[in-house]
Design a protein around this motif. Structure first.
Motif, PDB file in Angstrom:
ATOM      1  N   UNK A 117       0.840  -1.208   0.000  1.00 33.98           N
ATOM      2  CA  UNK A 117       0.000   0.000   0.000  1.00 33.98           C
ATOM      3  C   UNK A 117       0.873   1.257   0.000  1.00 33.98           C
ATOM      4  N   UNK A 118       2.164   1.097   0.367  1.00 31.46           N
ATOM      5  CA  UNK A 118       3.022   2.275   0.498  1.00 31.46           C
ATOM      6  C   UNK A 118       3.990   2.459  -0.668  1.00 31.46           C
ATOM      7  N   UNK A 119       3.949   1.549  -1.648  1.00 30.98           N
ATOM      8  CA  UNK A 119       5.017   1.572  -2.645  1.00 30.98           C
ATOM      9  C   UNK A 119       5.047   2.865  -3.485  1.00 30.98           C
ATOM     10  N   UNK A 120       3.904   3.356  -3.913  1.00 30.79           N
ATOM     11  CA  UNK A 120       3.905   4.573  -4.748  1.00 30.79           C
ATOM     12  C   UNK A 120       4.476   5.732  -3.932  1.00 30.79           C
ATOM     13  N   UNK A 121       4.058   5.828  -2.671  1.00 31.64           N
ATOM     14  CA  UNK A 121       4.540   6.927  -1.822  1.00 31.64           C
ATOM     15  C   UNK A 121       6.040   6.782  -1.539  1.00 31.64           C
ATOM     16  N   UNK A 122       6.504   5.545  -1.475  1.00 36.12           N
ATOM     17  CA  UNK A 122       7.929   5.311  -1.244  1.00 36.12           C
ATOM     18  C   UNK A 122       8.762   5.731  -2.457  1.00 36.12           C
TER      19      UNK A 122
ATOM     20  N   UNK B 123      10.492   9.802  -0.452  1.00 36.43           N
ATOM     21  CA  UNK B 123       9.884   8.557   0.036  1.00 36.43           C
ATOM     22  C   UNK B 123      10.873   7.579   0.637  1.00 36.43           C
ATOM     23  N   UNK B 124      12.131   7.687   0.224  1.00 41.80           N
ATOM     24  CA  UNK B 124      13.126   6.736   0.749  1.00 41.80           C
ATOM     25  C   UNK B 124      14.253   7.523   1.389  1.00 41.80           C
ATOM     26  N   UNK B 125      14.368   7.465   2.712  1.00 49.49           N
ATOM     27  CA  UNK B 125      15.466   8.238   3.293  1.00 49.49           C
ATOM     28  C   UNK B 125      16.705   7.369   3.468  1.00 49.49           C
ATOM     29  N   UNK B 126      17.804   7.991   3.096  1.00 44.72           N
ATOM     30  CA  UNK B 126      19.076   7.308   3.201  1.00 44.72           C
ATOM     31  C   UNK B 126      19.905   8.126   4.199  1.00 44.72           C
ATOM     32  N   UNK B 127      19.870   7.662   5.464  1.00 47.63           N
ATOM     33  CA  UNK B 127      20.490   8.468   6.530  1.00 47.63           C
ATOM     34  C   UNK B 127      21.984   8.673   6.288  1.00 47.63           C
ATOM     35  N   UNK B 128      22.649   7.647   5.721  1.00 40.51           N
ATOM     36  CA  UNK B 128      24.090   7.782   5.448  1.00 40.51           C
ATOM     37  C   UNK B 128      24.324   8.910   4.446  1.00 40.51           C
ATOM     38  N   UNK B 129      23.493   8.893   3.398  1.00 37.77           N
ATOM     39  CA  UNK B 129      23.620   9.913   2.342  1.00 37.77           C
ATOM     40  C   UNK B 129      23.357  11.309   2.915  1.00 37.77           C
ATOM     41  N   UNK B 130      22.364  11.396   3.815  1.00 34.67           N
ATOM     42  CA  UNK B 130      22.044  12.699   4.408  1.00 34.67           C
ATOM     43  C   UNK B 130      23.253  13.197   5.209  1.00 34.67           C
ATOM     44  N   UNK B 131      23.861  12.295   5.977  1.00 36.91           N
ATOM     45  CA  UNK B 131      25.010  12.704   6.798  1.00 36.91           C
ATOM     46  C   UNK B 131      26.119  13.266   5.903  1.00 36.91           C
ATOM     47  N   UNK B 132      26.336  12.622   4.743  1.00 42.35           N
ATOM     48  CA  UNK B 132      27.423  13.066   3.847  1.00 42.35           C
ATOM     49  C   UNK B 132      27.089  14.416   3.210  1.00 42.35           C
ATOM     50  N   UNK B 133      25.821  14.584   2.798  1.00 47.73           N
ATOM     51  CA  UNK B 133      25.501  15.743   1.960  1.00 47.73           C
ATOM     52  C   UNK B 133      24.843  16.901   2.714  1.00 47.73           C
ATOM     53  N   UNK B 134      24.587  16.704   4.018  1.00 47.73           N
ATOM     54  CA  UNK B 134      23.819  17.723   4.745  1.00 47.73           C
ATOM     55  C   UNK B 134      24.445  19.118   4.683  1.00 47.73           C
ATOM     56  N   UNK B 135      25.753  19.200   4.967  1.00 50.33           N
ATOM     57  CA  UNK B 135      26.329  20.554   5.051  1.00 50.33           C
ATOM     58  C   UNK B 135      26.282  21.229   3.687  1.00 50.33           C
ATOM     59  N   UNK B 136      26.484  20.449   2.607  1.00 48.88           N
ATOM     60  CA  UNK B 136      26.412  21.054   1.270  1.00 48.88           C
ATOM     61  C   UNK B 136      24.985  21.571   0.998  1.00 48.88           C
TER      62      UNK B 136
END
Ligand SMILES: C[S@@+](CC[C@H](N)C(=O)[O-])C[C@H]1O[C@@H](n2cnc3c(N)ncnc32)[C@H](O)[C@@H]1O
Length: 445
Positions: free
Chosen positions: A307-312, A317-330
């Motif tokens: 039921x959540x696939x379209x929203x994902x 819809x898909x958070x990648x915490x590692x990616x956020x940590x790398x790119x947050x300051x930029x």
């Protein structure tokens, strides 16, 4: 009132000011039958009259044969307003149901043929005495009573026998609206939420009767819109004479058209779907019943996986915490308004905004994709609201202004509107209902 006659000779800024002061931007006079708006009640629909007033004010600045795009098209409210003014239109959306609705809206103007098909379809449905149910999926008995399953199967089988694809699509959309009102899902929320058992057992639903009534209403609405186009000589042999195309697409990755556009007119998502408006979940039951052969061939993921696939798959819809940590300051350095917001948060609260950051990063990515498809002097009309997350207001308007400026595109007009008619997500744990949104108009200087 026709704004155009009032300000014919004036410059763009005066026309926009006129709209701001005298136009019904809040949509108080909007009619539900306008522009096929009620074919399917898609969440967070724009109001046709609001978009029309803005398009009319911009019209003189646009070249002959101008092309408009809505890269987050939803059920195509903005594009239908563009058609009223004879613009070529292109739209895409990640939600297969939105694509089907938009395709049905822009191509089904032959109401004589639709009426004949409906008469034949209703005869076949009424003659169909089979009690078989043609589809199955986990939870079917939770969401549909047995009788509703039998009746929907009759409608489905007989739509499949119609030869004309455009007419089949129109009937699928009307069947979708019947599913919205006659399933066991509550109509008061966009998330799937079953009605109380008592309510289900007491309710009397007439699926086939509702389908027939909604088809007849759709034919009247199509006639109204066709007459509007006809008056402006925009229709020939029941086909809109300007370029028009709708397809499935993930705007964070690609615009599925090689055209270059003169006008963008859109209301994008205001945050990730799961915590704002669950467009996908709201389409899940319908998509179970629609023949996949009639959905857009470009769809590249399993929209029925859950039921959540379209929203994902949608923005944020898909958070990648590692990616956020790398790119947050930029990201924060690129977007001063987001940095000011983030810096104001207590350290302990910051992780609560990972989803918001992820959404903004996706939106930023989609913006560079979109801008590559726009002409240099194109106008961008964005309607956007500042939603609340964990009781704090996200300055979506300022973030958008920063993002556009990063691409060399400046704000030229900014107006607030009250949300009266836009169907909002009323029950949303993390964000209270919004009452205002802004229409922001940009152009490259
Ligand atoms: C506010 S609605 C659009 C309203 C629409 N512009 C109108 O005029 O009625 C936002 C839409 O964005 C779509 N969306 C979310 N993520 C997307 C993505 N990555 N690509 C394309 N569409 C997306 C949702 O499915 C939803 O239909």
């Amino acid at each position: 009132m026709n704004a155009h006659t009032t300000y014919q000779q004036s410059d763009l800024m005066s026309r926009l000011k006129w709209v701001q002061e005298h136009g019904d931007l809040n949509g108080a006079t909007a009619k539900r039958a306008d522009n096929l708006h009620r074919l399917f009640l898609y969440p967070a629909m724009m109001v046709p009259i609001t978009q029309s007033l803005i398009i009319e004010a911009l019209l003189e600045e646009l070249p002959d044969n101008a092309l408009a795009i809505d890269p987050y098209m939803g059920s195509a409210t903005s594009l239908m307003s563009c058609m009223e003014y004879g613009l070529g239109v292109f739209g895409q959306d990640i939600n297969p149901l939105a694509v089907l609705i938009a395709q049905a809206k822009i191509s089904s103007f032959n109401t004589e043929l639709i009426t004949d098909s409906l008469n034949e379809l209703m005869l076949c449905i009424k003659k169909d005495i089979s009690n078989s149910v043609n589809i199955n999926f986990p939870g079917i008995d939770k969401w549909f009573t047995k009788q509703v399953q039998i009746d929907l199967s009759k409608i489905r089988r007989n739509i499949q026998n119609i030869k004309n694809k455009d007419i089949r699509k129109l009937f699928w959309v009307i069947m979708s609206e019947v599913i919205r009102i006659d399933s066991n899902d509550r109509t008061s929320t966009f998330k799937l939420h079953q009605r109380a058992d008592e309510d289900i057992s007491k309710r009397i639903v007439d699926v086939i009767g509702d389908f027939e009534i909604l088809c007849k209403r759709a034919i009247l609405d199509i006639n109204l819109f066709r007459d509007k186009l006809d008056e402006r000589q925009l229709i020939k042999n029941n086909i809109y004479i300007k370029p028009h195309s709708i397809c499935w697409g993930n705007t964070a990755e690609k615009i599925n058209s090689d055209l270059k556009f003169d006008l963008l007119i859109s209301s994008p998502p205001y945050g990730d779907n799961l915590t704002t408006v669950t467009y996908g979940q709201h389409s899940y039951l319908q998509l179970q019943w629609i023949d996949p052969m009639d959905l857009d061939y470009l769809i590249d993921y399993d929209y029925l996986k859950s039921t959540q696939e379209i929203d994902r798959q949608s923005l944020g819809g898909r958070i990648n915490s590692k990616q956020i940590a790398i790119s947050l300051s930029e990201t924060l350095n690129n977007i001063p308004s987001l940095k000011a917001f983030y810096d104001s948060l207590p350290d302990t609260e910051r992780p609560l905004y990972n989803k918001t950051i992820s959404f903004i990063q996706d939106f930023e990515r989609s913006l560079s994709v979109i801008i590559r498809s726009m002409k240099d002097k194109a106008f961008y009309v964005w309607t956007i609201g500042n939603r609340n997350v964990n009781k704090r207001e996200i300055p979506n308007d300022k973030i958008l202004i920063d993002l556009m400026r990063n691409n060399g595109i400046e704000l030229i007009f900014n107006v607030e509107r009250d949300i009266l008619n836009k169907k909002q997500s009323k029950r949303n744990r993390s964000s209270k209902t919004m009452e205002k949104e802004r229409i922001l108009i940009f152009q490259r200087r």
